[in-house]
Design a protein around this motif. Structure first.
Motif, PDB file in Angstrom:
ATOM      1  N   GLN A 326     -30.142  56.543  -2.841  1.00  0.00           N
ATOM      2  CA  GLN A 326     -31.524  57.095  -3.520  1.00  0.00           C
ATOM      3  C   GLN A 326     -32.552  56.186  -3.367  1.00  0.00           C
ATOM      4  N   ASP A 327     -32.351  54.937  -3.541  1.00  0.00           N
ATOM      5  CA  ASP A 327     -33.448  53.895  -3.416  1.00  0.00           C
ATOM      6  C   ASP A 327     -33.707  53.387  -2.041  1.00  0.00           C
ATOM      7  N   GLY A 328     -33.007  54.183  -1.085  1.00  0.00           N
ATOM      8  CA  GLY A 328     -33.276  53.653   0.477  1.00  0.00           C
ATOM      9  C   GLY A 328     -32.912  52.381   0.908  1.00  0.00           C
ATOM     10  N   LYS A 329     -31.957  51.986   0.118  1.00  0.00           N
ATOM     11  CA  LYS A 329     -31.223  50.565   0.758  1.00  0.00           C
ATOM     12  C   LYS A 329     -29.862  50.840   1.079  1.00  0.00           C
ATOM     13  N   GLY A 330     -29.617  52.073   1.418  1.00  0.00           N
ATOM     14  CA  GLY A 330     -28.546  52.215   2.147  1.00  0.00           C
ATOM     15  C   GLY A 330     -28.333  52.160   3.664  1.00  0.00           C
ATOM     16  N   TYR A 331     -27.167  52.330   4.209  1.00  0.00           N
ATOM     17  CA  TYR A 331     -27.194  52.581   5.524  1.00  0.00           C
ATOM     18  C   TYR A 331     -26.503  54.023   6.202  1.00  0.00           C
ATOM     19  N   PRO A 332     -26.708  54.157   7.258  1.00  0.00           N
ATOM     20  CA  PRO A 332     -27.175  53.473   8.488  1.00  0.00           C
ATOM     21  C   PRO A 332     -28.719  53.793   8.556  1.00  0.00           C
ATOM     22  N   MET A 333     -29.461  54.617   8.077  1.00  0.00           N
ATOM     23  CA  MET A 333     -30.667  54.652   8.114  1.00  0.00           C
ATOM     24  C   MET A 333     -31.806  54.186   7.400  1.00  0.00           C
ATOM     25  N   GLY A 334     -31.307  53.958   6.109  1.00  0.00           N
ATOM     26  CA  GLY A 334     -32.019  53.744   4.953  1.00  0.00           C
ATOM     27  C   GLY A 334     -32.857  54.749   4.389  1.00  0.00           C
ATOM     28  N   LEU A 335     -32.263  56.074   4.344  1.00  0.00           N
ATOM     29  CA  LEU A 335     -33.164  57.252   4.045  1.00  0.00           C
ATOM     30  C   LEU A 335     -32.990  57.117   2.375  1.00  0.00           C
ATOM     31  N   ALA A 336     -34.045  57.645   1.792  1.00  0.00           N
ATOM     32  CA  ALA A 336     -34.336  57.561   0.222  1.00  0.00           C
ATOM     33  C   ALA A 336     -34.473  58.933  -0.218  1.00  0.00           C
ATOM     34  N   GLY A 337     -34.084  59.150  -1.383  1.00  0.00           N
ATOM     35  CA  GLY A 337     -34.472  60.443  -2.276  1.00  0.00           C
ATOM     36  C   GLY A 337     -33.930  61.724  -1.438  1.00  0.00           C
ATOM     37  N   ASP A 338     -34.624  62.704  -1.397  1.00  0.00           N
ATOM     38  CA  ASP A 338     -34.508  63.889  -0.920  1.00  0.00           C
ATOM     39  C   ASP A 338     -34.186  63.950   0.642  1.00  0.00           C
ATOM     40  N   GLU A 339     -34.715  62.676   1.317  1.00  0.00           N
ATOM     41  CA  GLU A 339     -34.312  62.751   2.511  1.00  0.00           C
ATOM     42  C   GLU A 339     -32.728  62.646   3.138  1.00  0.00           C
ATOM     43  N   VAL A 340     -32.200  62.063   2.244  1.00  0.00           N
ATOM     44  CA  VAL A 340     -30.526  61.967   2.111  1.00  0.00           C
ATOM     45  C   VAL A 340     -30.297  63.356   2.071  1.00  0.00           C
ATOM     46  N   PRO A 341     -29.318  63.873   3.092  1.00  0.00           N
ATOM     47  CA  PRO A 341     -29.087  65.261   3.077  1.00  0.00           C
ATOM     48  C   PRO A 341     -28.048  65.591   1.858  1.00  0.00           C
ATOM     49  N   GLU A 342     -28.131  66.772   1.408  1.00  0.00           N
ATOM     50  CA  GLU A 342     -27.473  67.218   0.371  1.00  0.00           C
ATOM     51  C   GLU A 342     -25.922  66.857   0.373  1.00  0.00           C
ATOM     52  N   PHE A 343     -25.206  67.133   1.486  1.00  0.00           N
ATOM     53  CA  PHE A 343     -23.750  66.947   1.534  1.00  0.00           C
ATOM     54  C   PHE A 343     -23.537  65.431   1.260  1.00  0.00           C
ATOM     55  N   ALA A 344     -24.482  64.417   1.928  1.00  0.00           N
ATOM     56  CA  ALA A 344     -24.124  63.185   1.749  1.00  0.00           C
ATOM     57  C   ALA A 344     -24.515  62.584   0.468  1.00  0.00           C
ATOM     58  N   ARG A 345     -25.251  63.038  -0.250  1.00  0.00           N
ATOM     59  CA  ARG A 345     -25.277  63.089  -1.678  1.00  0.00           C
ATOM     60  C   ARG A 345     -24.089  63.268  -2.675  1.00  0.00           C
ATOM     61  N   ILE A 346     -23.764  64.312  -2.113  1.00  0.00           N
ATOM     62  CA  ILE A 346     -22.336  64.601  -2.896  1.00  0.00           C
ATOM     63  C   ILE A 346     -21.303  63.640  -2.488  1.00  0.00           C
ATOM     64  N   ILE A 347     -21.031  63.546  -1.137  1.00  0.00           N
ATOM     65  CA  ILE A 347     -20.025  62.625  -0.941  1.00  0.00           C
ATOM     66  C   ILE A 347     -20.024  61.195  -1.461  1.00  0.00           C
ATOM     67  N   ALA A 348     -21.362  60.679  -1.645  1.00  0.00           N
ATOM     68  CA  ALA A 348     -21.563  59.429  -2.025  1.00  0.00           C
ATOM     69  C   ALA A 348     -21.038  59.176  -3.507  1.00  0.00           C
ATOM     70  N   VAL A 349     -21.160  60.105  -4.380  1.00  0.00           N
ATOM     71  CA  VAL A 349     -20.709  60.311  -5.693  1.00  0.00           C
ATOM     72  C   VAL A 349     -19.207  60.317  -5.717  1.00  0.00           C
ATOM     73  N   ALA A 350     -18.707  61.292  -4.752  1.00  0.00           N
ATOM     74  CA  ALA A 350     -16.995  61.565  -5.066  1.00  0.00           C
ATOM     75  C   ALA A 350     -16.307  60.192  -4.329  1.00  0.00           C
ATOM     76  N   ASP A 351     -16.917  59.879  -3.223  1.00  0.00           N
ATOM     77  CA  ASP A 351     -16.413  58.460  -2.489  1.00  0.00           C
ATOM     78  C   ASP A 351     -16.373  57.390  -3.367  1.00  0.00           C
ATOM     79  N   ALA A 352     -17.309  57.104  -4.246  1.00  0.00           N
ATOM     80  CA  ALA A 352     -17.572  56.003  -5.248  1.00  0.00           C
ATOM     81  C   ALA A 352     -16.538  56.129  -6.310  1.00  0.00           C
ATOM     82  N   PHE A 353     -16.446  57.424  -6.830  1.00  0.00           N
ATOM     83  CA  PHE A 353     -15.373  57.670  -7.954  1.00  0.00           C
ATOM     84  C   PHE A 353     -14.173  57.524  -7.504  1.00  0.00           C
ATOM     85  N   ASP A 354     -13.685  58.002  -6.256  1.00  0.00           N
ATOM     86  CA  ASP A 354     -12.357  57.930  -6.337  1.00  0.00           C
ATOM     87  C   ASP A 354     -11.955  56.341  -5.882  1.00  0.00           C
TER      88      ASP A 354
END
Ligand SMILES: [Fe+2]
Length: 434
Positions: A326-354
């Motif tokens: 969300q803060d734009g410090k991710g990879y590969p593109m460094g997208l932030a906030g709503d620029e990150v596609p909804e699917f990716a925002r969901i997977i990020a949470v599920a992925d880290a949790f598992d």
């Protein structure tokens, strides 16, 4: 049950003598119709289609040739074309259809139904007795099958889940029996074709669709398997991320099509690890910048691998961007906030949790509560707070089954990675080469 069915037919021949008075040609056509329907699962590969359609043939027989005729029609299940079906099962199928057909016929007559070709004027009088016959046939059929399953120690096979829906849909199919019987007076045996052909076509198309979905699922599962063989500790990770992503998506009200896509995306999110050298994944200690870059490339690699699979559609965005923050410090593109596609925002949470709730070679699994707190902590910086809250809500309601404890991996088969790039609590250490 087989004995009971024979006793029933014997009684019809010897005591009542009614079997001899049956209309032979109608009986033959109905029996043939039933037989074709019974044999269809082998051709169609859809089990339910055959059962439902063949029982409408028995119900039509109830009207056209009476209880004894319906029993005879049901009995022909013995001869259905189902290669490999053992004789005892054939006999049982015939017997239970005969008993159900006979009982339905009795109910039909008891409610005042007239056996024989229905006339147009008399059609209204058919409806109530026919409904009674169908209402008896369906539960009796279920009961007889359940009894045999229990007696043969397969009680767990009794399809209790979705029973109400099953009953209702079968009562709906019963209407086809009424239609066949009603049309018989005008177009005789062609009525069966008129009524059942569209049904078969629809069922066939649906069967094709199911087969296609199954092969999609198998393809995705094979790809996951390939990824997971690279690291013993991540076994089941794709499946669980897929499940958790589905939970979040459902919680935020996604429609069935997108729900399907997000589950695929969850399954495939790390497929790009196939393109990362195993020695990098397995390296102990800090990574060089170059090695870390190789890891950061995996979302792109994943996209390259599955790009040709067109049914994945929106899943591509999820695979490509699942490490954006969300803060734009991710990879590969460094997208932030709503620029990150909804699917990716969901997977990020599920992925880290598992990742946190699974064992890793360098640490044990963390409890669900601790992982949840970690997600909360990262909400707004690493994760989308909406997705975090949706997941917490879903898990509070439905629970979460973390993977079982990993026993020491077998040395000869297992490959294990030392670092998990998904673990937000222990970020990968990178050392500068310069
Ligand atoms: Fe990843």
């Amino acid at each position: 049950m087989i004995g009971a069915a024979f006793a029933l037919l014997g009684h019809s021949v010897v005591v009542s003598g009614r079997l001899g008075q049956l209309d032979g040609s109608n009986l033959l056509v109905l029996a043939l119709l039933f037989l074709v329907c019974e044999s269809v699962p082998t051709l169609l590969n859809v089990k339910q289609a055959a059962v439902s359609v063949s029982f409408s043939a028995v119900l039509a027989a109830v009207v056209l040739v009476g209880p004894e005729g319906a029993a005879l029609v049901g009995m022909t299940a013995v001869f259905s074309v189902r290669p490999g079906l053992p004789p005892v099962k054939r006999l049982f199928n015939g017997a239970q259809f005969a008993i159900c057909g006979y009982a339905a016929g009795q109910a039909y007559e008891w409610l005042g139904g007239r056996v024989g070709l229905p006339t147009i004027a008399g059609f209204d009088d058919l409806i109530v007795p026919f409904a009674g016959a169908a209402a008896l046939f369906v539960p009796l059929n279920f009961l007889l099958i359940a009894i045999v399953l229990v007696l043969t120690g397969q009680a767990d096979q009794v399809p209790l889940r979705g029973l109400a829906q099953f009953m209702v849909s079968y009562l709906g199919y019963a209407t086809f029996g009424l239609l066949i019987a009603g049309l018989w007076a005008t177009v005789s045996s062609i009525s069966a074709v008129l009524v059942l052909l569209p049904l078969f076509v629809a069922r066939w198309a649906f069967g094709q669709y199911l087969a296609q979905q199954r092969s999609y699922d198998a393809t995705i599962a094979a790809l996951c398997q390939a990824v997971e063989t690279k690291d013993y500790y991540t076994r089941g990770h794709c499946t669980r991320v897929s499940m958790a992503s589905g939970m979040i998506a459902q919680e935020i009200g996604m429609g069935p099509e997108r729900l399907r896509a997000i589950r695929y995306a969850g399954m495939l999110h790390d497929v790009g690890k196939l393109g990362v050298p195993t020695k990098v994944l397995q390296k102990d200690g800090p990574l060089t910048e170059e090695e870390f870059a190789a890891i950061q490339l995996h979302p792109m690699r994943g996209l390259e691998i599955v790009r040709g699979i067109d049914f994945l559609d929106e899943a591509f965005a999820g695979i490509m961007h699942h490490h954006e923050r969300q803060d734009g410090k991710g990879y590969p593109m460094g997208l932030a906030g709503d620029e990150v596609p909804e699917f990716a925002r969901i997977i990020a949470v599920a992925d880290a949790f598992d990742s946190m709730t699974s064992d890793r070679s360098y640490r044990g699994a963390r409890p669900v509560g601790v992982a949840m707190a970690e997600l909360r902590k990262g909400a707004g910086t690493q994760f989308d707070p909406v997705m975090v809250m949706a997941f917490i809500k879903a898990v509070d309601r439905d629970g979460w089954e973390p993977p079982r404890k990993v026993v020491t991996p077998p040395a000869d088969v297992a490959e294990t990675a030392t670092k998990d790039h998904d673990d937000p609590t222990m970020p990968i250490q990178v050392v500068s080469e310069r």
